[in-house]
Design an enzyme around this catalytic site. Structure first.
Site, PDB file in Angstrom:
ATOM      1  CG  ASP A 188      -6.441   0.827  -0.266  1.00 20.11           C
ATOM      2  OD1 ASP A 188      -6.392   1.593   0.773  1.00 20.11           O
ATOM      3  OD2 ASP A 188      -5.235   0.645  -0.886  1.00 20.11           O
ATOM      4  CG  ASP A 223      -1.952   1.087   1.403  1.00 21.44           C
ATOM      5  OD1 ASP A 223      -2.414   1.481   0.264  1.00 21.44           O
ATOM      6  OD2 ASP A 223      -1.695   1.777   2.241  1.00 21.44           O
TER       7      ASP A 223
END
Length: 413
Positions: free
Chosen positions: A391, A60
């Site tokens: 996300d 990420d």
């Protein structure tokens, strides 16, 4: 005219002009190179060890950028745009950093040739406007679609957000969970804090499940807890910020007595105060008592004898979510404990999840909330799964709020 003297702190590095601009671009390029290999379905994870020795495995972009100990002030702006993208959109944090780095890379030859930065900025703004116009032209509107079509589109958006993540092989399973979770929230705000994520080590990723309500780990409990009922139908919930246990008053106050009878009165008063609180809770009709502060063994036994369930030391976040979902109020006194102060839910149960016991409230009438219970192996693996789902959740929320989607070409095709 007197010459101007500029006094700066010792060791201050002062530079300006073309060399400094080139230095800034080079620093940004180094940061971009650090995250470039994490992009896309074939991207690699980064293992980062912080100064405390904690290891984090992630691909990420925002997480990696936060963990990198960046000193250069120009390169820190890339960290800020990654954080901004994470807060606003959720996904695409690596993409914005790489895109910014590529733009700087293309502008570097113009800087070296002496083109003024303001001219370059004007050109970038023009390019950005052209790009936004083109994206708007390619966008697909989702307003006029049926609920089934919209749900399928949202599921595809969630699956796309997970395609480059650690859990990409289970994206079908998780994309349905994420869409169900977001659609269960109150529109149009879709509050993110009403989605709880709990991690339980052990089991397979496919064992992860969605609770249409509030779930949290069983807190520390005293003797007598085993005798309490572990499930209720149509239960009433008392939410407290009160300590229901006897405290040694010598720690809190000084009491001077000159005979045993006076001392006994003090002890009896302490017990009487506690029993009055417990009697008020029982009289209110509450089946479940939750408190942010400890509930001692006397109270636990008292509730067990009256077929009531109790849990003390409930975390603040779980207490607030229970309150919003089930109604009622978090009370600091039992004096005003009426029916209106209690929360309600259709089902309460305590069940085993892996090696943990979980308290689960479903059928909550007051507010829409849900909890994702994640299963998996190592702690780092579960943390990365949580980041991946964050996300996907953000992308689905964004898709519901905005009425257009832009499709991208799959890198695997």
């Amino acid at each position: 005219m007197q010459p101007q003297i500029l006094l700066l702190k010792e060791g201050t590095d002062q530079s300006q002009g073309k060399p400094q601009l080139i230095s800034n671009i080079n620093a940004c390029q180094l940061v971009v190179d650090a995250v470039r290999t994490t992009l896309g379905p074939r991207g690699m994870d980064k293992l980062i060890v912080d100064h405390n020795g904690k290891a984090v495995i992630s691909n990420d972009g925002a997480t990696i950028m936060k963990l990198l100990d960046i000193v250069h002030p120009a390169a820190k702006t890339l960290v800020d745009i990654a954080k901004s993208q994470d807060a606003e959109v959720g996904d695409g944090t690596t993409s914005v950093v790489i895109l910014a780095g590529e733009l700087l890379k293309r502008l570097k030859p113009f800087i070296e040739e002496g083109v003024h930065p303001r001219i370059l900025v004007r050109a970038v703004r023009t390019a950005a406007k052209l790009a936004v116009d083109k994206v708007s032209e390619l966008a697909v509107k989702i307003d006029n679609k049926s609920p089934e079509e919209q749900r399928e589109l949202l599921r595809k958006c969630a699956a796309t957000a997970m395609s480059s993540k650690l859990i990409h092989q289970q994206k079908e399973h998780f994309s349905k969970m994420v869409v169900d979770a977001v659609l269960s929230l109150d529109a149009p705000l879709l509050p993110l804090h009403m989605i709880g994520i709990k991690k339980v080590s052990g089991g397979a990723l496919e064992d992860s499940f969605l609770v249409a309500g509030v779930a949290f780990k069983k807190t520390f409990s005293y003797a007598g807890f085993e005798m309490q009922p572990k499930s209720y139908q149509n239960c009433s919930i008392a939410l407290l910020n009160i300590e229901l246990e006897l405290k040694a008053e010598r720690d809190n106050a000084e009491v001077r007595v000159d005979n045993v009878k006076e001392y006994q009165k003090v002890v009896d008063a302490e017990w009487q105060i506690l029993y009055e609180k417990l009697a008020a809770l029982h009289a209110s009709g509450a089946n479940v008592v939750l408190s942010k502060l400890p509930i001692g063994d006397v109270a636990t036994q008292y509730f067990a004898d009256r077929d009531m369930f109790c849990a003390g030391r409930v975390p603040e976040e779980d207490m607030r979510r229970t309150q919003r979902a089930c109604g009622g109020a978090v009370l600091t006194s039992v004096r005003d404990l009426g029916a209106g102060a209690l929360g309600h839910c259709k089902d309460f149960t305590e069940r085993q999840v892996g090696g943990e016991r979980y308290n689960i409230f479903t059928g909550c009438p007051a507010g829409k909330t849900c909890t994702l219970v994640l299963r998996g192996g190592a702690e780092q693996f579960l943390e990365e799964t949580e980041r991946s789902l964050h996300d996907a959740i953000m992308i689905v929320r964004r898709t519901i709020k905005n009425d257009a989607v832009v499709a991208g070409e799959s890198p695997l095709q």
